[in-house]
Design an enzyme around this catalytic site. Structure first.
Site, short mmCIF file in Angstrom:
data_model
loop_
_atom_site.label_atom_id
_atom_site.label_comp_id
_atom_site.label_asym_id
_atom_site.label_seq_id
_atom_site.Cartn_x
_atom_site.Cartn_y
_atom_site.Cartn_z
N ASP A 11 0.86 -1.17 0.00
CA ASP A 11 0.00 0.00 0.00
C ASP A 11 0.90 1.23 0.00
O ASP A 11 2.07 1.17 0.41
CB ASP A 11 -0.88 -0.04 1.26
N MET A 12 0.36 2.37 -0.42
CA MET A 12 1.19 3.57 -0.50
C MET A 12 0.93 4.55 0.65
O MET A 12 1.75 4.67 1.56
CB MET A 12 1.00 4.24 -1.86
N THR A 45 -2.41 0.13 -4.45
CA THR A 45 -2.87 1.41 -3.92
C THR A 45 -4.30 1.75 -4.33
O THR A 45 -4.81 1.23 -5.34
CB THR A 45 -1.91 2.53 -4.39
N LYS A 173 -7.99 -5.23 -3.25
CA LYS A 173 -6.55 -5.44 -3.43
C LYS A 173 -6.18 -6.93 -3.38
O LYS A 173 -5.21 -7.34 -4.01
CB LYS A 173 -5.77 -4.66 -2.38
N ASP A 196 -2.48 -0.31 5.96
CA ASP A 196 -2.89 0.36 7.20
C ASP A 196 -4.39 0.59 7.31
O ASP A 196 -4.87 1.00 8.36
CB ASP A 196 -2.17 1.73 7.31
N SER A 197 -5.15 0.37 6.23
CA SER A 197 -6.57 0.73 6.24
C SER A 197 -7.45 -0.42 5.77
O SER A 197 -6.96 -1.47 5.35
CB SER A 197 -6.80 1.96 5.36
N ASN A 199 -9.09 -0.80 3.13
CA ASN A 199 -8.92 -1.24 1.74
C ASN A 199 -7.73 -2.19 1.59
O ASN A 199 -7.51 -2.74 0.50
CB ASN A 199 -8.82 -0.05 0.77
#
Length: 248
Positions: A11-12, A45, A173, A196-197, A199
């Site tokens: 993830d970004m 992302t 994802k 971190d989230s 998604n």
């Protein structure tokens, strides 16, 4: 030497990127070392390709990319493998909810990012990838969620506790990583997913190793196999050093 994990899906925002939207020099160094040792590093992302690609360039990555939460999977930069669209009627319904609740909203079409201040003149003329809301008020956010959950065909996640990100049902994802694994001849059990989230949740649950950043939402931490340092404290370095390039 052979490594247990062959793919690192990153993830970004809130993960690879520090809060200043930069990648730390130490993280750049370790990512390049992972690539040198034969690890595929894939950006995964919610961003559109256009805003993710400069970071791929910085990292000198030519590997597959997952953008817009999995609505687009790229074999390599500018080489599209798969694209999944939101039905226009679903976009109409979500736009109506945003207007009726006076919520800030945005939406990714294939060629442009729209938002409340710059909305499409004709929804039907665009190819839609993702719709999102940013709502500071907890009650309004809950109200919007309840209405979204009544609509069939939506994959509802977030990239912060104050927003919702909506893709076509089944597009996330995790599915993106599976597609990338197919392209690379790998199994998802050989992938490490970091985020971190919400998604990132499906990917963290389904990858061979699911990693939550120290700054991750609690639900993500609870589902992860391991929790590392925050995005501002080189958590990605920890992932590469301790879990991917470590000697068995």
């Amino acid at each position: 030497m052979s490594h247990k994990y062959k793919l690192l899906a990153l993830d970004m925002d809130g993960t690879l990127l520090q809060d200043d939207l930069e990648i730390s020099p130490e993280t750049v160094k370790w990512i390049k070392e992972a690539v040198r040792q034969g690890i595929h590093v894939c950006l995964s992302t919610g961003r559109a390709f256009s805003s993710a690609y400069p970071y791929a360039q910085q990292l000198e990555l030519t590997t597959p990319m997952i953008t817009v939460n999995g609505s687009e999977v790229w074999r390599a930069p500018y080489d599209l493998y798969r694209r999944s669209m939101l039905d226009v009627e679903l976009v109409r319904k979500m736009h109506r909810i945003a207007v009726e609740t006076d919520s800030w909203f945005w939406a990714y079409a294939v060629d442009q990012l729209y938002n409340r201040d710059n909305w499409a003149e004709d929804i039907a003329n665009e190819e839609w990838l993702k719709f999102g809301y940013h709502i500071e008020d907890d009650d309004v956010r809950h109200q919007v969620l309840m209405r979204l959950q009544e609509i069939e065909g939506l994959e509802i996640t977030n990239s912060s506790p104050q927003n919702f990100e909506i893709n076509p049902k089944g597009i996330n994802k995790a599915e993106g990583i599976k597609q990338v694994c197919e392209l690379l001849g790998l199994d998802i059990s050989q992938a490490v997913a970091v985020g971190d989230s919400l998604n990132d949740l499906a990917a963290i649950q389904q990858a061979g190793l699911g990693v939550a950043m120290g700054n991750a939402q609690q639900t993500v931490k609870d589902e992860a196999d391991v929790v590392v340092a925050s995005n501002n404290d080189n958590g990605i370095v920890e992932v590469i050093r301790d879990y991917i390039l470590c000697r068995e």
